[in-house]
Design a protein around this motif. Structure first.
Motif, PDB file in Angstrom:
ATOM      1  N   GLN A  64      29.844  53.206  42.571  1.00  0.00           N
ATOM      2  CA  GLN A  64      29.903  51.814  42.104  1.00  0.00           C
ATOM      3  C   GLN A  64      31.345  51.292  42.017  1.00  0.00           C
ATOM      4  O   GLN A  64      31.594  50.122  42.293  1.00  0.00           O
ATOM      5  N   ALA A  65      32.287  52.172  41.694  1.00  0.00           N
ATOM      6  CA  ALA A  65      33.674  51.715  41.545  1.00  0.00           C
ATOM      7  C   ALA A  65      34.218  51.181  42.870  1.00  0.00           C
ATOM      8  O   ALA A  65      34.939  50.170  42.911  1.00  0.00           O
ATOM      9  N   VAL A  66      33.854  51.840  43.986  1.00  0.00           N
ATOM     10  CA  VAL A  66      34.321  51.380  45.300  1.00  0.00           C
ATOM     11  C   VAL A  66      33.704  50.014  45.607  1.00  0.00           C
ATOM     12  O   VAL A  66      34.389  49.076  46.035  1.00  0.00           O
ATOM     13  N   LEU A  67      32.398  49.900  45.359  1.00  0.00           N
ATOM     14  CA  LEU A  67      31.722  48.624  45.634  1.00  0.00           C
ATOM     15  C   LEU A  67      32.320  47.513  44.780  1.00  0.00           C
ATOM     16  O   LEU A  67      32.534  46.387  45.260  1.00  0.00           O
ATOM     17  N   ASN A  68      32.615  47.822  43.511  1.00  0.00           N
ATOM     18  CA  ASN A  68      33.181  46.797  42.622  1.00  0.00           C
ATOM     19  C   ASN A  68      34.506  46.273  43.151  1.00  0.00           C
ATOM     20  O   ASN A  68      34.746  45.067  43.152  1.00  0.00           O
ATOM     21  N   ARG A  69      35.354  47.188  43.596  1.00  0.00           N
ATOM     22  CA  ARG A  69      36.677  46.730  44.072  1.00  0.00           C
ATOM     23  C   ARG A  69      36.544  45.869  45.322  1.00  0.00           C
ATOM     24  O   ARG A  69      37.233  44.857  45.463  1.00  0.00           O
TER      25      ARG A  69
END
Ligand code: GLU
Length: 354
Positions: A23-28
């Motif tokens: 999720q952190a990659v998608l958020n960025r």
């Protein structure tokens, strides 16, 4: 500033080491896309990861299956998980997402192709970010693309994007495989995709994605012919999209060819599968390369494939090298006694330099 861009993220970047969506990659990525959207930039996200995320959900720790039917079923499990994560990522910036699943036929049937474009544009006008993947669950194994790099390049051509970003788990195209050669360095700029580059890209592959560098180069080739600047860059940067669009050295930049192929010609050259080959003589070769003429029956010395009128075929010179691709006006069965124009110049794309 670009006004339209396609951003593709590979499986190895979308998912973490156990296969769940990172999720952190998608958020960025979503944060960057939202801030670009506020500046008027329209972005299509092309996401991989459905199969890997699906197997993390239903595989219960077993080894990933190999057979196509199971993988296709697994993609049906992962696709909604992937979309849920993209939805959450974009909701942070107040944007909705719309899922568009495409298959090769959507690119080769001109009517479908134009409808797909209308849908993407309508999503933008609703302030919704289109999120594309291949329609893995039902795509025919024989003809599916299998990698999203080419889909992303075709979408870039479809929407007339200025930029195509291929975000992956390396900082760009490197001079060698860094796992084998620690002195490998980033190639910052490519103005022509030649044989040595294809060799560098080799058959590099990460553990879970299906593309590797070879399919990224094929995508870059397609896109740069369509006038699209292509960047291969790392997906895990702080601002992966903004950096790749703006900063020199933030990945490998492929410069577009100076003469942009018209959208329909790029569609003929790269989206429509070829159904046969026309072999031409020296005179026809000159007429095509230097005079922009149509291909006439007198110039055709041989042919392969059971193509019918309207099919795409490759045109090869006396040396067997690919010269052009085009839509035929005459079926293979009628070539011997048929019409004068075999491929009209409006339906012909010369792919070989003079
Ligand atoms: N469409 C595949 C998936 O979502 C990925 C293809 C690729 O790795 O490019 O799992």
């Amino acid at each position: 500033m670009t006004s339209r861009a396609v951003v593709k993220i590979g499986t190895s970047s979308v998912t973490d080491e156990v296969g769940g969506v990172d999720q952190a990659v998608l958020n960025r990525i979503a944060d960057d896309v939202v801030s670009l959207a506020r500046d008027g930039v329209e972005v299509v996200v092309v996401t991989s990861g459905a199969i890997t995320a699906g197997w993390a959900d239903v595989g219960r720790g077993r080894a990933r299956p190999r057979d196509a039917v199971t993988l296709q079923a697994v993609s049906a499990v992962g696709q909604p998980l992937l979309m849920q994560s993209w939805r959450e990522a974009f909701a942070r910036g107040g944007r909705g997402v719309g899922q568009v699943l495409l298959s090769p036929l959507d690119f080769s049937h001109r009517g479908q192709y134009l409808r797909a474009r209308a849908t993407l544009e309508a999503l933008w006008s609703l302030d919704v970010v289109p999120v594309v993947n291949e329609n893995d669950a039902v795509a025919d194994e024989e003809i599916r693309f299998g990698d999203n790099d080419r889909i992303a390049a075709l979408v870039a051509n479809l929407v007339g994007a200025e930029h195509l970003l291929l975000l992956t788990d390396t900082p760009g195209l490197l001079t060698a495989d860094p796992r084998l050669d620690p002195s490998a360095t980033l190639i910052e700029e490519v103005s022509a995709i030649d044989a040595s580059l294809v060799e560098i890209a080799g058959v590099s592959r990460s553990g879970v994605g299906s593309g590797g560098m070879a399919s990224k180069l094929a995508a870059a080739r397609m896109a740069t012919w369509s006038g699209v600047t292509t960047v291969i860059a790392g997906a895990r940067a702080e601002h992966p999209v903004r950096a790749a669009l703006g900063e020199v050295g933030a990945g490998t930049v492929f410069r577009p060819r100076p003469e942009r192929l018209a959208a329909r010609k790029a569609w003929i050259a790269f989206a429509v599968p070829s159904r046969g080959v026309l072999r031409i003589n020296q005179g026809a070769l000159q007429a095509l390369l230097h005079h922009g003429r149509s291909l006439l029956r007198v110039g055709v010395v041989g042919h392969d494939g059971a193509f019918v009128e309207g099919d795409a075929v490759e045109v090869r010179g006396p040396d067997g090298v690919l010269v052009a691709k085009g839509l035929v006006r005459v079926a293979a069965a009628d070539l011997d006694g048929g019409d004068d124009v075999v491929v009209h110049r409006d339906d012909l794309v010369v792919l070989r330099s003079r």
